[in-house]
Design a protein around this motif. Structure first.
Motif, PDB file in Angstrom:
ATOM      1  N   UNK A   1       0.845  -1.191   0.000  1.00 46.90           N
ATOM      2  CA  UNK A   1       0.000   0.000   0.000  1.00 46.90           C
ATOM      3  C   UNK A   1       0.882   1.243   0.000  1.00 46.90           C
ATOM      4  N   UNK A   2       0.480   2.254  -0.762  1.00 50.78           N
ATOM      5  CA  UNK A   2       1.197   3.530  -0.759  1.00 50.78           C
ATOM      6  C   UNK A   2       0.186   4.678  -0.733  1.00 50.78           C
ATOM      7  N   UNK A   3       0.132   5.460   0.361  1.00 48.82           N
ATOM      8  CA  UNK A   3       0.915   5.328   1.588  1.00 48.82           C
ATOM      9  C   UNK A   3       0.330   4.249   2.497  1.00 48.82           C
ATOM     10  N   UNK A   4       1.029   3.971   3.603  1.00 53.52           N
ATOM     11  CA  UNK A   4       0.552   2.977   4.553  1.00 53.52           C
ATOM     12  C   UNK A   4      -0.184   3.614   5.730  1.00 53.52           C
ATOM     13  N   UNK A   5      -0.153   4.943   5.823  1.00 54.19           N
ATOM     14  CA  UNK A   5      -0.834   5.622   6.924  1.00 54.19           C
ATOM     15  C   UNK A   5      -1.202   7.036   6.502  1.00 54.19           C
ATOM     16  N   UNK A   6      -2.169   7.594   7.235  1.00 54.14           N
ATOM     17  CA  UNK A   6      -2.606   8.957   6.935  1.00 54.14           C
ATOM     18  C   UNK A   6      -3.245   9.530   8.193  1.00 54.14           C
ATOM     19  N   UNK A   7      -3.113  10.845   8.348  1.00 60.14           N
ATOM     20  CA  UNK A   7      -3.755  11.560   9.452  1.00 60.14           C
ATOM     21  C   UNK A   7      -4.687  12.611   8.871  1.00 60.14           C
ATOM     22  N   UNK A   8      -5.921  12.643   9.362  1.00 59.83           N
ATOM     23  CA  UNK A   8      -6.900  13.620   8.883  1.00 59.83           C
ATOM     24  C   UNK A   8      -7.519  14.318  10.095  1.00 59.83           C
ATOM     25  N   UNK A   9      -8.182  15.440   9.854  1.00 55.76           N
ATOM     26  CA  UNK A   9      -8.879  16.173  10.900  1.00 55.76           C
ATOM     27  C   UNK A   9     -10.317  15.678  10.978  1.00 55.76           C
TER      28      UNK A   9
ATOM     29  N   UNK B   1      -5.298   5.637  -2.193  1.00 59.76           N
ATOM     30  CA  UNK B   1      -4.278   4.661  -1.793  1.00 59.76           C
ATOM     31  C   UNK B   1      -3.921   3.834  -3.022  1.00 59.76           C
ATOM     32  N   UNK B   2      -2.633   3.861  -3.401  1.00 56.75           N
ATOM     33  CA  UNK B   2      -2.167   3.063  -4.539  1.00 56.75           C
ATOM     34  C   UNK B   2      -1.815   1.656  -4.077  1.00 56.75           C
ATOM     35  N   UNK B   3      -2.188   0.666  -4.879  1.00 55.77           N
ATOM     36  CA  UNK B   3      -1.925  -0.737  -4.568  1.00 55.77           C
ATOM     37  C   UNK B   3      -0.879  -1.285  -5.535  1.00 55.77           C
TER      38      UNK B   3
END
Length: 577
Positions: free
Chosen positions: A289-297, A306-308
């Motif tokens: 997975x790209x990216x493997x993490x994300x932060x949102x408000x 998310x690219x596979x």
């Protein structure tokens, strides 16, 4: 030289593998290449003419030899010796399409197509093979060590019959990459090219790289293509003229990284196979997975993409902390299956916290799961930010005239800089705080200084720290040199000097026990140069005098020794009588 040695080893192995075990003209189990000390080279002390003579041979019917399905015309019949066929060297030109050149005592057989050259040295009975040098270059090589790197050994060498030079047919043919076949029933010898395929190896990174299969071109060389061992025509591969295509259906069914396929060919009673290597690198990889993490408000409504990276896997399902996600409602997948979009309609309802989104993949029953970390945060307060990097100065000379600090205020104002006086030590202009060198920087007496900038927004205050490092304040003074000398009685006009590296220190006193030297009388200071006056030297006795020089920087005191030696005059030499 290493390349030539490697060439020799590879060719030797190749000839050994290709050598068949035939009867009659090609009978016996001996390979074409033998150990160098095999007997036929003879005694180097024998006369030149005797070494070249071929003995214990018998003539054979030249009509039995066919090259590329054509009879070879021999003006002198070939011969058999020790189960090997030898032909007149001139016949090589007609039979194998080579050029033959003579530079006594060497015969050069030159194949322009492959750039290979075979050299028979009749004076030493040595045989050389190369494709590194041209014929003209070989004529210039006098270093035997270079020739030795090209030398190969064979089990039957060239020789003379009635002043005609005969050379081994199989050896020459196989060096030139030709196939030598022998028919036990008819005694016929066939020399021809092997069938070829291009490419012989394919590395596949992803199935999507070959949506229309893999094309392999055939060069038949009078052979007939009969199939690929273990594969089914029209299902696993198709044939269109001289092109064989591995189908997408076959490629999708390959489950191992390395596959060796045998392309099979036939001509009359002879079967030949050529290996084709298929490497599916993606089969040893796992999806990513790209990216493997994300932060949102919290409450954010923007989609997340998310690219596979699939490597042959297929996305099956997506879960989060609450359960199975619904496609087209909470996420979408593109047509190629290698991109997922978490929809804003799903994300905006997530509460503050940590979420694990689980992606489930499958490839022919091989299941894999990958975690995507999603963090939902409260919208943060917007605070002021110091944009300029902390300051670092290696020497005092590096201090700038002014030190600007860029600040993003974000609705705050700079209330004060702790310990500094506005308009004296610093000024503020928009989002820039400017600290002047004179009133502040030059007065810093600590190697590391933390400046506290206090910002205010109504009743709220925020303090940010800016660091200034003066590297030179970590150092102590140095004298160069730390020993001086002069000869007794030679003080008129004498000045002894030493250079001082001060690093912010000041020279305080110079002590010559039990007294203290007087500035501008016994010594002078000119910038970083410490000089001693003649009036000081006149009272010094012979020997070493240890001075202690005191330096001070704020509350820090450093003592450095300086030795002044008074030398005894050297007596003048008396004139010779």
């Amino acid at each position: 030289m290493k390349r030539k040695l490697a060439l020799f080893i590879i060719m030797s192995m190749m000839f050994t593998l290709l050598m068949p075990t035939n009867a009659l003209a090609f009978s016996g189990s001996s390979n074409v290449f033998m150990e160098k000390d095999n007997g036929w080279r003879g005694n180097d002390n024998l006369p030149f003419g005797q070494m070249k003579k071929l003995e214990d041979y018998q003539y054979m019917d030249g009509n039995r030899i066919h090259v590329r399905n054509q009879n070879v015309k021999f003006d002198v019949a070939p011969v058999l010796k020790g189960g090997r066929t030898l032909i007149p060297v001139r016949a090589v030109t007609e039979a194998l399409g080579c050029t033959v050149e003579w530079v006594e005592p060497k015969a050069f057989i030159i194949d322009d197509e492959s750039s290979k050259i075979i050299v028979f040295d009749l004076s030493t009975s040595k045989v050389y093979v190369t494709e590194e040098y041209t014929y003209e270059e070989l004529l210039l090589i006098e270093d035997q060590a270079v020739w030795d790197m090209m030398e190969v050994a064979i089990d039957i060498g060239p020789g003379l019959i009635n002043n005609r030079t005969f050379v081994p047919l199989r050896f020459i043919s196989e060096v030139l990459g030709l196939k030598v076949g022998y028919d036990d029933d008819t005694g016929r010898i066939d020399i021809d090219e092997y069938p070829e395929i291009d490419p012989e190896e394919v590395v596949v990174a992803d199935l999507a790289d070959y949506p229309d299969g893999i094309d392999v071109e055939l060069t038949l060389n009078t052979f007939t293509f009969v199939g690929i061992d273990g594969l089914v025509l029209d299902t696993d591969f198709t044939v269109d003229g001289d092109v064989v295509t591995l189908t997408p259906a076959y490629l999708a069914a390959v489950e191992v990284v390395d596959t060796e396929l045998e392309f099979m060919f036939k001509k009359e009673a002879e079967d030949v196979s050529v290996d084709f290597d298929l490497t599916m690198n993606f089969l040893e990889e796992e999806p990513a997975l790209t990216p493997e993490e994300e932060t949102i408000l919290v409450g954010a409504e923007d989609d997340l993409t998310i690219d596979l990276t699939l490597y042959g896997f297929e996305l099956i399902q997506i879960f989060d902390n609450t359960g199975l996600l619904t496609e087209d409602t909470e996420y979408t997948v593109n047509e190629d299956g290698d991109q997922v979009v978490l929809l804003g309609t799903y994300l905006k309802d997530l509460a503050v916290g940590e979420y694990t989104v689980l992606f489930i993949f499958d490839r022919d029953g091989d299941g894999k799961s990958l975690q995507y970390s999603l963090t939902v945060e409260e919208e943060p307060d917007v605070l002021p930010v110091i944009e300029t990097e902390d300051a670092y100065f290696e020497t005092e000379e590096d201090l700038p005239l002014v030190l600007p600090i860029d600040v993003t205020l974000n609705d705050y104002t700079l209330k004060e800089i702790t310990g500094l006086e506005a308009a004296v030590d610093y000024t503020v202009s928009g989002d820039f705080v400017v600290i002047f060198t004179g009133p502040f920087l030059e007065g810093i007496d600590q190697p590391e200084t933390a400046i506290e900038l206090v910002f205010a927004n109504g009743d709220e205050e925020v303090t940010l720290v800016y660091h200034i490092t003066l590297e030179y304040l970590f150092l102590e003074p140095v004298l160069t040199p730390d020993a001086l000398s002069f000869t007794e009685g030679e003080t008129e006009g004498l000045v002894l000097e030493t250079e001082m590296e001060l690093y912010g220190f000041d020279l305080i006193t110079i002590i010559l026990f039990p007294g203290v030297l007087e500035a501008d009388v016994d010594y002078t200071v000119d910038g970083t140069t410490l000089g001693f006056e003649p009036s000081f030297f006149e009272g010094l006795a012979l020997g070493d005098h240890d001075l202690m020089i005191t330096f001070k920087r704020n509350d820090e005191t450093v003592y450095l020794p300086l030795t002044i030696s008074v030398l005894e005059p050297v007596p003048a030499e008396e004139p010779a009588e």
